[in-house]
Design an enzyme around this catalytic site. Structure first.
Site, PDB file in Angstrom:
ATOM      1  N   ALA A 189       0.860  -1.194   0.000  1.00 35.13           N
ATOM      2  CA  ALA A 189       0.000   0.000   0.000  1.00 35.13           C
ATOM      3  C   ALA A 189       0.889   1.234   0.000  1.00 35.13           C
ATOM      4  O   ALA A 189       2.057   1.170   0.381  1.00 35.13           O
ATOM      5  CB  ALA A 189      -0.917   0.008   1.221  1.00 35.13           C
ATOM      6  N   ASP A 190       0.300   2.344  -0.429  1.00 31.53           N
ATOM      7  CA  ASP A 190       1.037   3.610  -0.432  1.00 31.53           C
ATOM      8  C   ASP A 190       0.761   4.407   0.835  1.00 31.53           C
ATOM      9  O   ASP A 190       1.604   5.168   1.292  1.00 31.53           O
ATOM     10  CB  ASP A 190       0.659   4.414  -1.680  1.00 31.53           C
ATOM     11  CG  ASP A 190       1.005   3.622  -2.932  1.00 31.53           C
ATOM     12  OD1 ASP A 190       2.197   3.376  -3.154  1.00 31.53           O
ATOM     13  OD2 ASP A 190       0.077   3.183  -3.645  1.00 31.53           O
TER      14      ASP A 190
ATOM     15  N   GLU B 217      -5.789  -5.231  -8.350  1.00 32.51           N
ATOM     16  CA  GLU B 217      -5.515  -5.492  -6.924  1.00 32.51           C
ATOM     17  C   GLU B 217      -6.815  -5.458  -6.121  1.00 32.51           C
ATOM     18  O   GLU B 217      -7.028  -6.290  -5.239  1.00 32.51           O
ATOM     19  CB  GLU B 217      -4.541  -4.437  -6.380  1.00 32.51           C
ATOM     20  CG  GLU B 217      -3.136  -4.577  -6.952  1.00 32.51           C
ATOM     21  CD  GLU B 217      -2.199  -3.467  -6.520  1.00 32.51           C
ATOM     22  OE1 GLU B 217      -1.004  -3.739  -6.362  1.00 32.51           O
ATOM     23  OE2 GLU B 217      -2.648  -2.319  -6.343  1.00 32.51           O
TER      24      GLU B 217
END
Ligand code: 5RP
Length: 235
Positions: A92-93, A112
């Protein structure tokens, strides 16, 4: 003077290893995209090669994930071949305290979201730099059909976002997703209601999917460095 090992790389590697360790024989595994998940795929392949794990099948979330899985000897299937996914591992960012995510730094968030949301258990693997109090410092990736880039940009601006077409690196022109679309990276001052924004953006004609993952993650594994040593925290 020689540079020491990169701490972020070590955190990614160790959290990837920790997630791969949770996979059991016979499981169908969603294989995420990105540099952290790449370590999980590598360690999963190592466990299969050593015989510690058997009969694991992977479902990739991108071209990159399928290439890596093949490199590391993980047999692949598609969503046509199974009615369930036991576990998905993905990066994840940004991760907020409610386990909501921004994803799509690698432009793979559409596949995703499909794979991660189908999994019985979705494990997010991040280094500690990704943990935030509120989502929004990372520009939100939005996958858009090429012919709709201009109207979607205007619609996102009406919602208070500043949208920029993602451009290729070492390739002239825009990034093209695995589905043949383009990506707008949208900077909002702060995302106070991720659930509402996720739905509102996906309702704009021409948007395929955005990178807000609300209520999808079950487990967040965070790679940290404590007193110079890598460790894993779960929340
Ligand atoms: C790809 C993603 C990645 O999982 C996300 O960008 C994190 O990547 P990395 O592990 O390389 O930091 O959402 O679309």
């Amino acid at each position: 003077m020689t540079a020491g090992p990169d701490p972020v790389k070590i955190m990614k590697q160790e959290v990837g290893r920790a997630a791969a360790a949770r996979v059991q024989s016979g499981q169908i595994v969603g294989l995420g995209t990105g540099s952290t998940t790449a370590f999980a795929i590598q360690f999963l392949g190592d466990r299969l090669k050593s015989g510690e794990l058997k009969d694991v099948l992977g479902i990739p979330t991108s071209f990159q994930a399928s290439v890596l899985a093949k490199q590391h000897g993980i047999p692949l299937i598609t969503l046509d071949d199974t009615d369930h996914i036991d576990i998905a591992i993905d990066g994840a960012d940004e991760v907020d305290p409610d386990k909501n995510l921004i994803k799509g730094g690698g432009a793979a968030h559409t596949r995703e979201k499909i794979v991660d949301s189908l999994a019985d258990q979705f494990i997010v693997v991040v280094d500690s730099t990704k943990i935030v109090d509120a989502l929004g410092a990372f520009p939100l990736p939005v996958e858009v059909l090429p012919m709709a880039v201009a109207p979607v940009t205007r619609a996102l601006e009406k919602l208070g976002g500043k949208a920029e077409l993602r451009m290729g690196i070492r390739k002239d022109g825009p990034v093209i997703t695995d589905q043949g679309n383009m990506v707008l990276d949208v900077k909002f001052d702060r995302i106070d209601n991720p659930a509402e924004l996720e739905k509102t953006i996906n309702n704009i004609p021409g948007v395929l999917e955005n990178g807000l993952f609300v209520g999808v993650a079950n487990v967040i594994l965070v790679g940290e460095i404590q007193d110079g040593q890598p460790s894993i925290r779960e929340f």
